[in-house]
Design a protein around this motif. Structure first.
Motif, PDB file in Angstrom:
ATOM      1  N   ALA A  42     -97.470  73.978 -10.190  1.00 57.27           N
ATOM      2  CA  ALA A  42     -96.777  73.042 -11.070  1.00 57.27           C
ATOM      3  C   ALA A  42     -95.606  73.732 -11.776  1.00 57.27           C
ATOM      4  CB  ALA A  42     -97.743  72.453 -12.094  1.00 57.27           C
ATOM      5  N   VAL A  43     -95.830  74.923 -12.274  1.00 56.12           N
ATOM      6  CA  VAL A  43     -94.750  75.663 -12.934  1.00 56.12           C
ATOM      7  C   VAL A  43     -93.653  76.004 -11.926  1.00 56.12           C
ATOM      8  CG1 VAL A  43     -94.185  77.859 -14.056  1.00 56.12           C
ATOM      9  CG2 VAL A  43     -96.174  76.557 -14.801  1.00 56.12           C
ATOM     10  N   PHE A  44     -94.043  76.465 -10.745  1.00 57.41           N
ATOM     11  CA  PHE A  44     -93.057  76.802  -9.713  1.00 57.41           C
ATOM     12  C   PHE A  44     -92.217  75.590  -9.327  1.00 57.41           C
ATOM     13  CE2 PHE A  44     -92.075  76.770  -5.152  1.00 57.41           C
ATOM     14  CZ  PHE A  44     -91.172  77.831  -5.099  1.00 57.41           C
ATOM     15  N   ALA A  45     -92.872  74.457  -9.065  1.00 57.12           N
ATOM     16  CA  ALA A  45     -92.151  73.266  -8.619  1.00 57.12           C
ATOM     17  C   ALA A  45     -91.225  72.732  -9.709  1.00 57.12           C
ATOM     18  CB  ALA A  45     -93.141  72.189  -8.186  1.00 57.12           C
ATOM     19  N   MET A  46     -91.685  72.777 -10.948  1.00 61.34           N
ATOM     20  CA  MET A  46     -90.847  72.255 -12.030  1.00 61.34           C
ATOM     21  C   MET A  46     -89.655  73.169 -12.312  1.00 61.34           C
ATOM     22  SD  MET A  46     -93.459  70.371 -14.592  1.00 61.34           S
ATOM     23  CE  MET A  46     -92.146  69.934 -15.661  1.00 61.34           C
ATOM     24  N   THR A  47     -89.841  74.472 -12.243  1.00 55.56           N
ATOM     25  CA  THR A  47     -88.714  75.367 -12.510  1.00 55.56           C
ATOM     26  C   THR A  47     -87.744  75.434 -11.331  1.00 55.56           C
ATOM     27  OG1 THR A  47     -89.987  77.282 -11.774  1.00 55.56           O
ATOM     28  CG2 THR A  47     -89.981  76.801 -14.134  1.00 55.56           C
ATOM     29  N   HIS A  53     -89.734  66.594  -7.973  1.00 57.68           N
ATOM     30  CA  HIS A  53     -90.431  67.085  -6.788  1.00 57.68           C
ATOM     31  C   HIS A  53     -91.909  67.358  -7.032  1.00 57.68           C
ATOM     32  CE1 HIS A  53     -87.252  67.520  -3.820  1.00 57.68           C
ATOM     33  NE2 HIS A  53     -86.451  67.744  -4.848  1.00 57.68           N
ATOM     34  N   LEU A  54     -92.394  67.127  -8.225  1.00 58.61           N
ATOM     35  CA  LEU A  54     -93.807  67.333  -8.530  1.00 58.61           C
ATOM     36  C   LEU A  54     -94.544  66.013  -8.339  1.00 58.61           C
ATOM     37  CD1 LEU A  54     -95.810  69.471  -9.513  1.00 58.61           C
ATOM     38  CD2 LEU A  54     -95.408  68.665 -11.819  1.00 58.61           C
ATOM     39  N   SER A  55     -95.413  65.972  -7.348  1.00 64.86           N
ATOM     40  CA  SER A  55     -96.166  64.748  -7.095  1.00 64.86           C
ATOM     41  C   SER A  55     -97.640  65.079  -6.941  1.00 64.86           C
ATOM     42  CB  SER A  55     -95.655  64.060  -5.818  1.00 64.86           C
ATOM     43  OG  SER A  55     -95.977  64.845  -4.687  1.00 64.86           O
ATOM     44  N   ASN A  57     -99.561  64.241  -4.468  1.00 65.99           N
ATOM     45  CA  ASN A  57     -99.803  64.670  -3.095  1.00 65.99           C
ATOM     46  C   ASN A  57     -99.484  66.153  -2.917  1.00 65.99           C
ATOM     47  OD1 ASN A  57    -100.520  64.087  -0.336  1.00 65.99           O
ATOM     48  ND2 ASN A  57     -98.343  64.281   0.155  1.00 65.99           N
ATOM     49  N   ARG A  58     -98.354  66.597  -3.421  1.00 61.42           N
ATOM     50  CA  ARG A  58     -97.967  68.008  -3.281  1.00 61.42           C
ATOM     51  C   ARG A  58     -98.872  68.926  -4.082  1.00 61.42           C
ATOM     52  NH1 ARG A  58     -91.387  67.394  -3.532  1.00 61.42           N
ATOM     53  NH2 ARG A  58     -91.204  66.357  -1.521  1.00 61.42           N
ATOM     54  N   LEU A  59     -99.264  68.492  -5.261  1.00 62.65           N
ATOM     55  CA  LEU A  59    -100.166  69.312  -6.075  1.00 62.65           C
ATOM     56  C   LEU A  59    -101.531  69.454  -5.405  1.00 62.65           C
ATOM     57  CD1 LEU A  59    -100.454  70.785  -8.815  1.00 62.65           C
ATOM     58  CD2 LEU A  59    -101.451  68.671  -9.677  1.00 62.65           C
ATOM     59  N   LEU A  60    -102.059  68.363  -4.867  1.00 56.30           N
ATOM     60  CA  LEU A  60    -103.360  68.427  -4.183  1.00 56.30           C
ATOM     61  C   LEU A  60    -103.265  69.251  -2.902  1.00 56.30           C
ATOM     62  CD1 LEU A  60    -104.608  64.773  -4.691  1.00 56.30           C
ATOM     63  CD2 LEU A  60    -105.478  66.830  -5.798  1.00 56.30           C
ATOM     64  N   ARG A  61    -102.166  69.117  -2.174  1.00 50.30           N
ATOM     65  CA  ARG A  61    -101.984  69.914  -0.965  1.00 50.30           C
ATOM     66  C   ARG A  61    -101.894  71.396  -1.311  1.00 50.30           C
ATOM     67  NH1 ARG A  61     -97.564  67.674   2.098  1.00 50.30           N
ATOM     68  NH2 ARG A  61     -96.344  68.451   0.366  1.00 50.30           N
ATOM     69  N   ALA A  62    -101.159  71.730  -2.336  1.00 53.45           N
ATOM     70  CA  ALA A  62    -101.058  73.130  -2.758  1.00 53.45           C
ATOM     71  C   ALA A  62    -102.426  73.665  -3.182  1.00 53.45           C
ATOM     72  CB  ALA A  62    -100.063  73.263  -3.903  1.00 53.45           C
ATOM     73  N   THR A  63    -103.234  72.828  -3.801  1.00 54.20           N
ATOM     74  CA  THR A  63    -104.555  73.268  -4.251  1.00 54.20           C
ATOM     75  C   THR A  63    -105.444  73.624  -3.077  1.00 54.20           C
ATOM     76  OG1 THR A  63    -104.369  71.876  -6.217  1.00 54.20           O
ATOM     77  CG2 THR A  63    -106.572  72.599  -5.594  1.00 54.20           C
ATOM     78  N   TRP A  64    -105.503  72.760  -2.065  1.00 55.26           N
ATOM     79  CA  TRP A  64    -106.410  73.091  -0.972  1.00 55.26           C
ATOM     80  C   TRP A  64    -105.849  74.180  -0.070  1.00 55.26           C
ATOM     81  CZ3 TRP A  64    -105.678  72.560   4.259  1.00 55.26           C
ATOM     82  CH2 TRP A  64    -104.795  71.599   4.735  1.00 55.26           C
ATOM     83  N   ALA A 129    -101.503  59.743  -2.499  1.00 53.66           N
ATOM     84  CA  ALA A 129    -101.543  60.950  -1.676  1.00 53.66           C
ATOM     85  C   ALA A 129    -102.235  60.646  -0.355  1.00 53.66           C
ATOM     86  CB  ALA A 129    -102.288  62.063  -2.405  1.00 53.66           C
ATOM     87  N   ALA A 130    -102.025  61.533   0.608  1.00 51.88           N
ATOM     88  CA  ALA A 130    -102.707  61.410   1.903  1.00 51.88           C
ATOM     89  C   ALA A 130    -104.196  61.663   1.708  1.00 51.88           C
ATOM     90  CB  ALA A 130    -102.121  62.409   2.886  1.00 51.88           C
TER      91      ALA A 130
END
Length: 174
Positions: A42-47, A53-55, A57-64, A129-130
């Motif tokens: 989240a910090v990376f995507a926001m900065t 670009h923070l959604s 779907n992207r947060l959940l994908r990054a987590t897994w 999200a998918a």
């Protein structure tokens, strides 16, 4: 009757100890990176890209994906650590890990959280999200929440009970 400590000195016992630690390392790696990945991403995507670009779907994908990297990294680390160590020390570490109730409770809380959030996340964010990201990412977030619940219980005065580790006599080869 065979002596259990003599049997423990065999290569099969060392292989079983290595397998135990690889599985444990994979579990701990998944828990750690499932905890660290969402805030770091989240910090990376926001900065880097801004809030657009923070959604979910992207947060959940990054987590897994982060949890998967933790599985691979934790297993590889424990394999390298255990396979090239003295079998006696590995055996002693396994016995201590077996009696570590705090680690066992952390694993239990993490598993419960992972299962619970793997079901709840798709129910809450179905259209955002998918489905694969919902289920696997939800499990990763749940694993992190369970790990945080364990540490919160420990800090607030409900630590896991301590179980004394039995004395381990040294193995003498015959």
């Amino acid at each position: 009757m065979t002596d259990n400590f003599t049997v423990a000195a065999t290569p099969q016992a060392h292989a079983a100890d290595i397998e135990f630690f690889v599985r444990r390392g994979m579990t701990k790696g998944y828990q750690l990176l499932s905890l660290l990945t969402p805030p770091v991403y989240a910090v990376f995507a926001m900065t880097r890209y801004g809030r657009s670009h923070l959604s979910v779907n992207r947060l959940l994908r990054a987590t897994w994906v982060g949890g998967t990297a933790g599985i691979v990294g934790g297993g590889a680390f424990e394999y390298a650590r255990s396979a090239y160590s003295n079998p006696e020390k590995v055996r002693r570490r396994r016995i201590h890990a077996t009696y570590d109730t705090s680690s066992i409770r952390a694993d239990d809380h993490s598993t419960i959280g992972g299962i619970l959030f793997a079901v709840l996340t798709p129910a809450l964010f179905w259209k955002r999200a998918a489905s694969i990201n919902l289920i696997l990412g939800g499990a990763g977030i749940g694993s992190a929440v369970g790990l945080l619940a364990h540490h919160t219980r420990t800090v607030t005065g409900d630590p896991a009970p301590r179980v004394p580790v039995p004395d381990i006599p040294p193995v003498t080869p015959h």
